[in-house]
Design an enzyme around this catalytic site. Structure first.
Site, PDB file in Angstrom:
ATOM      1  N   LYS A 203       0.834  -1.199   0.000  1.00  0.00           N
ATOM      2  CA  LYS A 203       0.000   0.000   0.000  1.00  0.00           C
ATOM      3  C   LYS A 203       0.870   1.252   0.000  1.00  0.00           C
ATOM      4  CE  LYS A 203      -3.763   2.409   2.234  1.00  0.00           C
ATOM      5  NZ  LYS A 203      -4.712   2.515   3.326  1.00  0.00           N
ATOM      6  N   GLU A 209      10.698  -4.864   3.871  1.00  0.00           N
ATOM      7  CA  GLU A 209      10.739  -6.277   3.451  1.00  0.00           C
ATOM      8  C   GLU A 209      10.391  -6.409   1.972  1.00  0.00           C
ATOM      9  OE1 GLU A 209       9.220  -5.101   6.137  1.00  0.00           O
ATOM     10  OE2 GLU A 209       9.338  -6.501   7.825  1.00  0.00           O
ATOM     11  N   GLY A 264      -4.745  -2.067   4.829  1.00  0.00           N
ATOM     12  CA  GLY A 264      -4.026  -3.238   4.315  1.00  0.00           C
ATOM     13  C   GLY A 264      -4.704  -4.546   4.675  1.00  0.00           C
ATOM     14  N   ARG A 265      -5.111  -4.698   5.934  1.00  0.00           N
ATOM     15  CA  ARG A 265      -5.674  -5.982   6.375  1.00  0.00           C
ATOM     16  C   ARG A 265      -7.106  -6.179   5.908  1.00  0.00           C
ATOM     17  NH1 ARG A 265      -4.219  -2.575  10.292  1.00  0.00           N
ATOM     18  NH2 ARG A 265      -5.769  -1.674  11.672  1.00  0.00           N
ATOM     19  N   GLU A 350      -4.099  -6.622  14.813  1.00  0.00           N
ATOM     20  CA  GLU A 350      -3.619  -5.312  14.348  1.00  0.00           C
ATOM     21  C   GLU A 350      -4.762  -4.291  14.419  1.00  0.00           C
ATOM     22  OE1 GLU A 350      -0.166  -4.790  11.374  1.00  0.00           O
ATOM     23  OE2 GLU A 350      -1.920  -4.275  10.179  1.00  0.00           O
ATOM     24  N   HIS A 381      -3.687 -32.892  18.336  1.00  0.00           N
ATOM     25  CA  HIS A 381      -2.545 -33.670  18.801  1.00  0.00           C
ATOM     26  C   HIS A 381      -1.384 -32.771  19.183  1.00  0.00           C
ATOM     27  CE1 HIS A 381      -4.619 -37.324  17.606  1.00  0.00           C
ATOM     28  NE2 HIS A 381      -5.111 -36.559  16.641  1.00  0.00           N
ATOM     29  N   LYS A 517       9.536  -0.869  13.513  1.00  0.00           N
ATOM     30  CA  LYS A 517      10.159  -0.548  12.216  1.00  0.00           C
ATOM     31  C   LYS A 517      11.232   0.514  12.411  1.00  0.00           C
ATOM     32  CE  LYS A 517       6.121  -1.104   9.189  1.00  0.00           C
ATOM     33  NZ  LYS A 517       5.241  -0.378   8.291  1.00  0.00           N
TER      34      LYS A 517
HETATM   35  O1  F6P Z   1       3.607  -3.061   9.477  1.00  0.00           O
HETATM   36  C1  F6P Z   1       2.245  -3.276   9.477  1.00  0.00           C
HETATM   37  C2  F6P Z   1       1.714  -2.935   8.175  1.00  0.00           C
HETATM   38  O2  F6P Z   1       1.644  -1.561   8.110  1.00  0.00           O
HETATM   39  C3  F6P Z   1       0.355  -3.571   7.916  1.00  0.00           C
HETATM   40  O3  F6P Z   1      -0.695  -2.833   8.419  1.00  0.00           O
HETATM   41  C4  F6P Z   1       0.363  -3.694   6.449  1.00  0.00           C
HETATM   42  O4  F6P Z   1      -0.614  -4.607   6.020  1.00  0.00           O
HETATM   43  C5  F6P Z   1       1.767  -4.153   6.203  1.00  0.00           C
HETATM   44  O5  F6P Z   1       2.527  -3.423   7.129  1.00  0.00           O
HETATM   45  C6  F6P Z   1       2.283  -3.944   4.813  1.00  0.00           C
HETATM   46  O6  F6P Z   1       2.212  -2.614   4.454  1.00  0.00           O
HETATM   47  P1  F6P Z   1       2.322  -2.168   2.946  1.00  0.00           P
HETATM   48  O7  F6P Z   1       1.186  -2.779   2.205  1.00  0.00           O
HETATM   49  O8  F6P Z   1       2.280  -0.687   2.950  1.00  0.00           O
HETATM   50  O9  F6P Z   1       3.630  -2.687   2.410  1.00  0.00           O
END
Ligand code: F6P
Length: 555
Positions: A203, A209, A264-265, A350, A381, A517
């Site tokens: 987003k 990452e 995002g979620r 979250e 189990h 972060k």
């Molecule tokens: O670090 C949490 C977060 O901000 C989430 O809310 C989000 O889904 C994820 O990182 C990834 O964010 P982005 O889509 O901006 O890479």
């Protein structure tokens, strides 16, 4: 005002005390129609919460609390596109992504932008699945690797696994989320760079990452002779920051927008669902949207007393805040839902892992439970022992689609019908046994019947005793399909929104994550040397890591 300051909250606390001596088995004995009174249907979805430690009066009191907390008004504001995400001054209008029009953010109708993105996704997916989309060398692209994390990964990852029976045999869809280079390496190990498309899903387009994995993809393509200039043919992007995506060399026609008003979620329904659509086709993807739309309609129209998401939310709040249950175990009796607990962890934790109200006032009650779980019967189990004989109350959600279906390219084994019956029987057995338990006398008799001596039976009976009284809900539906998955996910989304409203927190921001972060940004430059400004633990760990790095790998 905090929810706990309301007379409705106090009434619930008094009611809890009045029920404290009652066990679930007493409640079933007292009301032979308890299931009828404490289960709800929406079309072919059945939600049974009669094994929760509630009575019809509990539900009535919880609904009074919901009304007092302004749930109706909150839902009206949310669906009117008002900035219910007040800290970020944003709407939370994911409902519009699966609607057929009629939603606006402020006074801007969003129908056209939603439909435009869907149309672009349709064209993209059709070309890819027809083998008409080619890479730099002219070979058709046949593998899609989604590079994203959190909400830009978990939704499509969960849904691709869940809907694997509908997956194309010709397009192989995979996911890389972690900055751990091993994930990229493992996922791409057997892929042909000339036939691989990467979707960079973010987003913000600033997530470290995802950007690191996009660079890894660049390097992987370059190593196969597909250099920077040609690499655009191997990338697509989904973002709210399309300028950043384009600056990475991703062609505009391959850049899909993710509106600001979608968290995002909550974004599976947007172009973030592109890898899913590549896997199952746009028609199935839109069936999933239709399923979510079914649940939206039910949620917005059914009275609170007959409303599945509202019931789930109220019971969750009851367990968390009045029965002191700190966790929620999500137990899908369906292996295709293996990623559902992880998906719901982000959705619930979250969203509602918050400690102050929208006014900034600290809450004095627990908010989101710790959500966890794994598919049944595997979890039985592993951790169900604690449910039976541990010291904690662990509410469980049993999720039980009834018919079996295998993944794409896999046919079910010959004894599938028998195994599926056993799977469902196990789900029913677990919720019943957790509720009933086994008293000491029954345990003693069991031991005697198994041939133990009277002394042994006396000595061992306490070890076989299970207190029972563990609360659970069971959600059943005929089959896991694109449509029922849409309903299932929308059900949990709405549950989370209702709970956020009752707790008075903002379910749509996530400022906490920023702290970690920021700390990573501070530590990274100090990896080669220095540890200024850190506590002795972080400095000590950093020194140890640096020492190991400097020595290289043990041969
Ligand atoms: O670090 C949490 C977060 O901000 C989430 O809310 C989000 O889904 C994820 O990182 C990834 O964010 P982005 O889509 O901006 O890479």
């Amino acid at each position: 005002m905090l929810a706990s300051a309301l007379p409705e909250w106090q009434a619930l606390a008094a009611h809890r005390d009045s029920l404290a001596h009652l066990r679930l088995t007493d409640l079933f004995a007292a009301d032979p129609r308890r299931f009828d009174h404490l289960s709800l249907r929406f079309d072919d979805f059945l939600l049974d919460f009669s094994k929760q430690r509630v009575t019809p009066e509990t539900l009535a009191l919880l609904i009074k609390l919901a009304e007092k907390r302004g749930l109706r008004e909150f839902l009206a504001d949310m669906t009117a596109g008002k900035a219910v995400n007040a800290t970020e001054n944003r709407a939370a209008l994911h409902i519009a992504l699966r609607a057929q029009g009629g939603y606006a953010v402020g006074d801007r109708d969003v129908t056209a932008e939603v439909q435009d993105t869907l149309a672009r996704m349709r064209a993209f997916v059709a070309r890819l699945r027809a083998g008409e989309m080619t890479g730099a060398t002219g070979k058709p692209l046949a593998a899609v690797v989604n590079l994203g994390i959190g909400g830009s990964d978990l939704g499509p990852r969960m849904a691709v696994a869940a809907l694997s029976p509908w997956a194309s045999a010709t397009v192989d869809v995979r996911f890389v989320a972690n900055i751990d280079p091993a994930e990229f390496a493992v996922v791409t190990a057997d892929l042909d760079p000339a036939r691989t498309l990467f979707i960079v899903a973010s987003k913000t387009f600033t997530t470290s990452e995802t950007l690191a994995n996009a660079r890894a993809a660049r390097g992987w393509l370059a190593a196969a002779g597909i250099g920077k200039e040609a690499a655009g043919a191997h990338f697509a992007a989904v973002s709210n920051n399309l300028a950043a995506a384009r600056s990475l060399g991703i062609p505009s026609e391959r850049c899909f927008p993710l509106p600001e008003w979608v968290g995002g979620r909550y974004s599976l329904w947007s172009a973030i669902g592109l890898p899913l659509a590549c896997a199952i086709g746009m028609e199935r993807f839109e069936e999933m949207l239709a399923g979510a739309r079914d649940m939206d309609r039910h949620f917005l129209e059914a009275p609170f007393a007959q409303n599945l998401p509202v019931a789930m939310a109220l019971i969750g709040l009851w367990n968390s805040d009045f029965l002191d249950a700190p966790t929620l175990a999500v137990l899908p009796y369906c292996h295709r839902l293996a990623w559902l607990p992880a998906y719901l962890q982000q959705l619930e934790m979250e969203s509602n892992g918050k400690r102050v109200t929208l006014d900034g006032e600290p809450v004095d009650y627990p908010t989101s439970p710790v959500v966890w779980g794994m598919p049944g019967t595997v979890g039985q189990h592993a951790f169900h022992q604690l449910f039976y004989q541990g010291t904690r109350t662990v509410p469980c959600d049993f999720i039980v689609p009834l018919h079996a279906s295998a993944g794409a390219g896999a046919s079910l084994p010959e004894n599938a019908a028998e195994s599926q019956q056993a799977l469902v029987a196990n789900a029913l057995a677990q919720s019943a046994a957790l509720m009933r338990g086994r008293d000491r006398e029954t345990a003693r008799r069991h031991l005697l019947a198994a041939g133990r001596t009277a002394d042994d039976a006396e000595r061992l009976a306490p070890h076989l005793e299970c207190p029972g009284n563990q609360p659970s809900s069971t959600l059943m539906f005929p089959e896991l399909t694109p449509r029922s998955l849409g309903r299932l996910i929308a059900l949990y989304e709405h549950k989370v929104a209702v709970q956020g409203c009752l707790w008075g927190v903002n379910s749509f921001d996530q400022f906490g994550v920023e702290l970690g972060k920021q700390m990573a940004r501070e530590i990274l430059p100090q990896m080669p040397g220095g540890a200024a400004g850190f506590d002795s633990s972080t400095a000590g760990l950093l020194a140890y890591a640096r020492n190991v790095f400097s020595r290289g790998r043990t041969p």
